[in-house]
Design a protein around this motif. Structure first.
Motif, PDB file in Angstrom:
ATOM      1  N   ARG A 103      23.300  -5.113  -8.875  1.00 53.06           N
ATOM      2  CA  ARG A 103      22.798  -3.774  -8.585  1.00 53.06           C
ATOM      3  C   ARG A 103      21.548  -3.879  -7.726  1.00 53.06           C
ATOM      4  NH1 ARG A 103      19.079  -0.101 -10.663  1.00 53.06           N
ATOM      5  NH2 ARG A 103      18.349  -1.657 -12.174  1.00 53.06           N
ATOM      6  N   PHE A 104      21.435  -3.005  -6.737  1.00 48.40           N
ATOM      7  CA  PHE A 104      20.275  -3.031  -5.856  1.00 48.40           C
ATOM      8  C   PHE A 104      19.140  -2.213  -6.462  1.00 48.40           C
ATOM      9  CE2 PHE A 104      17.865  -1.096  -2.251  1.00 48.40           C
ATOM     10  CZ  PHE A 104      17.226  -2.260  -1.848  1.00 48.40           C
ATOM     11  N   LYS A 105      17.994  -2.828  -6.579  1.00 49.72           N
ATOM     12  CA  LYS A 105      16.797  -2.157  -7.073  1.00 49.72           C
ATOM     13  C   LYS A 105      15.869  -1.889  -5.901  1.00 49.72           C
ATOM     14  CE  LYS A 105      12.863  -2.846 -10.191  1.00 49.72           C
ATOM     15  NZ  LYS A 105      12.180  -3.823 -11.097  1.00 49.72           N
ATOM     16  N   GLN A 106      15.544  -0.626  -5.660  1.00 50.65           N
ATOM     17  CA  GLN A 106      14.664  -0.284  -4.551  1.00 50.65           C
ATOM     18  C   GLN A 106      13.257  -0.815  -4.816  1.00 50.65           C
ATOM     19  OE1 GLN A 106      14.777   3.833  -3.366  1.00 50.65           O
ATOM     20  NE2 GLN A 106      16.982   4.006  -3.662  1.00 50.65           N
ATOM     21  N   VAL A 107      12.471  -0.939  -3.747  1.00 47.47           N
ATOM     22  CA  VAL A 107      11.101  -1.437  -3.891  1.00 47.47           C
ATOM     23  C   VAL A 107      10.266  -0.443  -4.699  1.00 47.47           C
ATOM     24  CG1 VAL A 107      11.119  -2.821  -1.792  1.00 47.47           C
ATOM     25  CG2 VAL A 107      10.454  -0.416  -1.665  1.00 47.47           C
ATOM     26  N   ARG A 108       9.246  -0.964  -5.361  1.00 44.78           N
ATOM     27  CA  ARG A 108       8.405  -0.119  -6.206  1.00 44.78           C
ATOM     28  C   ARG A 108       7.521   0.827  -5.390  1.00 44.78           C
ATOM     29  NH1 ARG A 108       4.773  -3.603  -9.770  1.00 44.78           N
ATOM     30  NH2 ARG A 108       4.171  -1.515 -10.520  1.00 44.78           N
ATOM     31  N   LYS A 109       7.081   0.366  -4.209  1.00 39.08           N
ATOM     32  CA  LYS A 109       6.160   1.157  -3.405  1.00 39.08           C
ATOM     33  C   LYS A 109       6.577   1.129  -1.938  1.00 39.08           C
ATOM     34  CE  LYS A 109       2.188  -0.070  -6.339  1.00 39.08           C
ATOM     35  NZ  LYS A 109       0.848  -0.716  -6.362  1.00 39.08           N
ATOM     36  N   VAL A 110       6.347   2.232  -1.264  1.00 37.43           N
ATOM     37  CA  VAL A 110       6.513   2.332   0.188  1.00 37.43           C
ATOM     38  C   VAL A 110       5.207   2.887   0.736  1.00 37.43           C
ATOM     39  CG1 VAL A 110       7.820   3.339   2.089  1.00 37.43           C
ATOM     40  CG2 VAL A 110       8.984   2.733  -0.045  1.00 37.43           C
ATOM     41  N   LYS A 111       4.668   2.251   1.779  1.00 38.70           N
ATOM     42  CA  LYS A 111       3.342   2.618   2.262  1.00 38.70           C
ATOM     43  C   LYS A 111       3.346   2.871   3.765  1.00 38.70           C
ATOM     44  CE  LYS A 111       1.265  -0.556  -1.131  1.00 38.70           C
ATOM     45  NZ  LYS A 111       0.334  -1.705  -1.311  1.00 38.70           N
ATOM     46  N   SER A 112       2.635   3.912   4.163  1.00 33.85           N
ATOM     47  CA  SER A 112       2.372   4.189   5.573  1.00 33.85           C
ATOM     48  C   SER A 112       0.896   3.910   5.833  1.00 33.85           C
ATOM     49  CB  SER A 112       2.704   5.644   5.908  1.00 33.85           C
ATOM     50  OG  SER A 112       2.250   5.977   7.209  1.00 33.85           O
ATOM     51  N   LEU A 113       0.610   3.044   6.804  1.00 32.00           N
ATOM     52  CA  LEU A 113      -0.765   2.641   7.104  1.00 32.00           C
ATOM     53  C   LEU A 113      -1.110   2.976   8.542  1.00 32.00           C
ATOM     54  CD1 LEU A 113      -0.621  -0.943   5.518  1.00 32.00           C
ATOM     55  CD2 LEU A 113      -1.358   1.176   4.408  1.00 32.00           C
ATOM     56  N   ASN A 114      -2.387   3.085   8.801  1.00 36.75           N
ATOM     57  CA  ASN A 114      -2.883   3.230  10.164  1.00 36.75           C
ATOM     58  C   ASN A 114      -3.520   1.907  10.556  1.00 36.75           C
ATOM     59  OD1 ASN A 114      -4.379   3.789  12.514  1.00 36.75           O
ATOM     60  ND2 ASN A 114      -4.582   5.946  11.943  1.00 36.75           N
ATOM     61  N   SER A 115      -3.046   1.295  11.619  1.00 37.02           N
ATOM     62  CA  SER A 115      -3.516  -0.040  12.001  1.00 37.02           C
ATOM     63  C   SER A 115      -5.012  -0.086  12.260  1.00 37.02           C
ATOM     64  CB  SER A 115      -2.767  -0.529  13.250  1.00 37.02           C
ATOM     65  OG  SER A 115      -2.918   0.398  14.313  1.00 37.02           O
ATOM     66  N   ALA A 116      -5.628   1.061  12.525  1.00 35.17           N
ATOM     67  CA  ALA A 116      -7.060   1.077  12.798  1.00 35.17           C
ATOM     68  C   ALA A 116      -7.874   0.784  11.548  1.00 35.17           C
ATOM     69  CB  ALA A 116      -7.479   2.426  13.380  1.00 35.17           C
ATOM     70  N   ASN A 117      -7.361   1.185  10.380  1.00 37.02           N
ATOM     71  CA  ASN A 117      -8.152   0.974   9.166  1.00 37.02           C
ATOM     72  C   ASN A 117      -7.316   0.679   7.925  1.00 37.02           C
ATOM     73  OD1 ASN A 117      -7.043   3.491   8.553  1.00 37.02           O
ATOM     74  ND2 ASN A 117      -8.861   4.585   9.294  1.00 37.02           N
ATOM     75  N   GLY A 118      -6.009   0.535   8.083  1.00 38.42           N
ATOM     76  CA  GLY A 118      -5.162   0.306   6.927  1.00 38.42           C
ATOM     77  C   GLY A 118      -5.074  -1.161   6.542  1.00 38.42           C
ATOM     78  N   GLU A 119      -4.886  -1.412   5.250  1.00 40.24           N
ATOM     79  CA  GLU A 119      -4.720  -2.780   4.768  1.00 40.24           C
ATOM     80  C   GLU A 119      -3.821  -2.748   3.546  1.00 40.24           C
ATOM     81  OE1 GLU A 119      -7.248  -6.455   2.767  1.00 40.24           O
ATOM     82  OE2 GLU A 119      -8.274  -5.011   4.045  1.00 40.24           O
ATOM     83  N   SER A 120      -2.894  -3.700   3.483  1.00 37.21           N
ATOM     84  CA  SER A 120      -2.019  -3.821   2.324  1.00 37.21           C
ATOM     85  C   SER A 120      -1.589  -5.269   2.201  1.00 37.21           C
ATOM     86  CB  SER A 120      -0.779  -2.919   2.478  1.00 37.21           C
ATOM     87  OG  SER A 120       0.084  -3.056   1.366  1.00 37.21           O
TER      88      SER A 120
END
Length: 490
Positions: A103-120
């Protein structure tokens, strides 16, 4: 997945070459095992799908998908990314149980970042990536996704995110670990993305569609844009592979499906991946102009690769790229009436010029640049076009038609076989032979995906319709040698 600058290093030119008899011996060193996708390459289809010219990208009139996204800003690319993730999740919810019994388990988190100040996950800059630490997929809405959408269309966003979701599938299957080389993990991910795009091309995705002609060419161009700097070590933890390597893996998935992707391992990769095995002299070589001296050395390399006894080899002449009777396919033509290859050195030098690169528009560790500007693709693209016209002379000497439905595929395949020969020269004297450098195959791929490609064209300039098939036939020659060219594409 991080964007790196588009690389450029090309062949060094020289003299002493290995003689290989066409058909009775392979013009290259065959790769054990399945070095290419299993489907036959045909000018009429793409891995069994008809060549289509319809629209690609977001389907009109379909409700937008909904997905919980951290940092969601509602921009155009955010919306496209959500639609892409929805389709990709649907694919794997069907494929993982069907192909792997899980069974496929989706990822726990999805994130949208801005390259100017985002970090993950400790990453910054123009990137898309899977983070195993918190089981998340992130994308950069500031630089990366807008650049991809502008240059290649919305299917580029699907391609990049399908690649990152390939990393998710690896963890769900548990067939990679910390000891798995980065290049193996990336090859698997590229392969899984090919399986997703095949599903889209079959019309099964809710939000996206892609034509197997121009649309698939844009998908392959996306893989070219996100590739390693020339000469990058395959052991680099951030390695992605050359565009030649990435497209090869993508084609495995597109043609053979997800199970084939899970079978990619270190043994296969070390036999196949082109980032390995280049000589130090080739890696240090520089771009060379197309002039009389270089063309003479090119002619010697082709004569040695395709040693023939049935007829005199074609001769390269500077005749403005047109045959004496006024026919031809400038900037270079094969002229059957006098067995010559007419070249236009000025036009070929425009093609051979190193692509100019704009300033990078991001921060480390990723390097995101806009597409190369100017008409140049690099010198190997120009030399390969001349080699392709020589390949027509080889076919003529063997009594093969120069304008049947398979002529373009045979031509690209024989050009690839020649590239396979010059890759394996090992002399440390850069004046002793024609050498293939790490970026040369990328230049060949760029030419093959060009709408004006000559490498996969017949004597009249009629091109194989699909870039997918053009690249596949070149790969066949490069990886398996010339015998396959005259047997598979007879």
């Amino acid at each position: 997945m991080m964007l790196r600058g588009t690389p450029h290093i090309v062949a060094g030119i020289a003299l002493a070459l290995v003689a290989v008899t066409l058909v009775s011996a392979c013009a290259g060193q065959p790769i054990p095992g399945r070095a290419r996708p299993s489907a036959d390459v045909s000018p009429a289809d793409v891995a069994g799908l008809p060549v289509t010219r319809g629209p690609s990208g977001l389907r009109p009139g379909v409700p937008r998908a909904k997905l919980a996204v951290q940092g969601y800003a509602g921009t155009q690319v955010d919306k496209l990314a959500v639609d892409a993730m929805s389709d990709i999740n649907t694919f794997w919810s069907q494929a993982l149980p069907k192909d792997f019994g899980k069974r496929f388990k989706q990822v726990r988190k999805v994130k949208s970042l801005n390259s100017a100040n985002g970090e993950s996950c400790g990453q910054t800059g123009a990137a898309a990536y899977y983070c195993a630490a918190d089981d998340s997929v992130s994308w950069d809405r500031g630089t990366l996704l807008p650049a991809l959408d502008k240059m290649f269309g919305s299917m580029a966003i699907v391609t990049v995110l399908a690649d990152e979701m390939g990393r998710v599938v690896q963890t769900r299957l548990g067939n990679v670990n910390r000891a798995t080389p980065a290049i193996v993990m990336q090859q698997q991910a590229d392969c899984y993305s090919g399986a997703v795009i095949r599903w889209v091309a079959e019309g099964k995705a809710k939000h996206f569609r892609v034509s197997t002609g121009d649309g698939l060419n844009q998908v392959l161009a996306t893989l070219m844009f996100v590739r390693d700097q020339a000469g990058s070590p395959a052991a680099d933890p951030d390695v992605y592979g050359s565009s030649f390597d990435r497209i090869t893996a993508f084609q495995f998935g597109f043609t053979d499906g997800p199970v084939r992707c899970s079978e990619i391992d270190e043994t296969e990769v070390r036999q196949r991946v082109t980032e390995l095995g280049f000589t130090q002299a080739a890696e240090a070589s520089a771009n060379v102009p197309v002039d009389d001296s270089a063309l003479a050395l090119l002619e010697q390399s082709l004569n040695a690769t395709f040693k023939q006894s049935a007829a005199a080899p074609p001769q390269i002449v500077d005749n403005a790229g047109i045959c004496a009777d006024g026919t031809g396919t400038a900037p270079t033509s094969f002229c059957p009436q006098d067995n010559t290859i007419a070249v236009d050195e000025t036009a070929l030098n425009e093609l051979a010029a190193a692509p100019t690169q704009p300033r990078a528009a991001t921060t480390t560790p990723a390097t995101a640049t806009a597409a190369p500007t100017g008409t140049g693709l690099g010198d190997f693209a120009a030399f390969a076009e001349v080699a392709s016209r020589y390949a027509l002379g080889v076919q003529r000497a063997l009594g093969m038609p120069l304008d049947d439905k398979n002529a373009g595929l045979r031509t690209a395949c024989l050009t690839g076989a020649w590239a396979g020969v010059i890759r394996h020269h090992t002399s440390t004297d850069p004046t002793a032979q024609l050498l293939l450098g790490p970026a040369d195959l990328d230049e060949a791929v760029a030419e093959l995906l060009s709408p004006t490609s000559m490498i996969a064209a017949d004597v009249n300039g009629e091109r194989v319709p699909a870039g997918f098939a053009r690249v596949s036939s070149f790969q066949d020659g490069f990886l398996q040698g010339s015998t396959v060219c005259t047997s598979q594409f007879s």
